[in-house]
Design a protein around this motif. Structure first.
Motif: not given
Length: 162
Positions: A2-4, A43-45, A58-60, A65-67
């Motif tokens: 995840l790149i954010m 967040v880069c998709t 939304s923060r966090g 979702v990634a986890a």
């Protein structure tokens, strides 16, 4: 991965808002400022296009979702472990009950089992009957993936948990 937020290195990004609306192509700094003002993460998709598509989340929420995706991926990757049980055609009743209870426990714990009977000479039909009995006794917790296979010196069947 995840790149954010500050980890996004592109000068310009194609931005999508919190509700999925397109905000067009903006500079990285503008996108980060918007994210900060909306108390959201940038967040880069995808990294494979230029400018990279990014969205406000939304923060966090992005990390959660990634986890979840990673956890779901780990569970499905790899084959099911199969425990092999070796039996003989002339197995005594007590030994049969012991093997049966071990296979029952494994099937109940969502693990596959594969009873294997080594045969000599004309024991093929007796081995098939023993495997049919095993399949019948384990019917409440397991089902056959393969049919009963009698070939050469082995008779076997693979049972999957229900």
């Amino acid at each position: 991965m995840l790149i954010m937020n500050e980890k996004i290195k592109a000068r310009e990004v194609e931005l999508t808002g919190l509700n999925g609306e397109s905000l067009g192509i903006v500079t990285r700094e503008e996108a980060l400022a918007l994210a900060k003002s909306h108390k959201a993460d940038l967040v880069c998709t995808s990294l494979f296009s230029s400018p990279p598509p990014c969205k406000l989340v939304s923060r966090g929420q992005a990390k959660q979702v990634a986890a979840k995706e990673k956890k779901g991926h780990n569970e499905t990757s790899g084959p099911i472990k199969v425990k092999e049980f070796r039996l003989s055609v002339h197995i005594e009743e007590h030994d049969y009950d012991t093997k049966l209870s071990q296979m029952h426990k494994l099937l109940a714990a969502d693990k596959a089992v594969q009873p294997v009977i080594r045969i000599q000479g004309k024991e093929g039909e007796a081995a098939r009957k023993l495997l049919e009995r095993l399949v019948h006794d384990l019917a409440e917790v397991g089902k056959k993936e393969t049919g009963i296979q009698v070939s050469g010196k082995l008779a076997t069947v693979k049972l999957l948990p229900i």
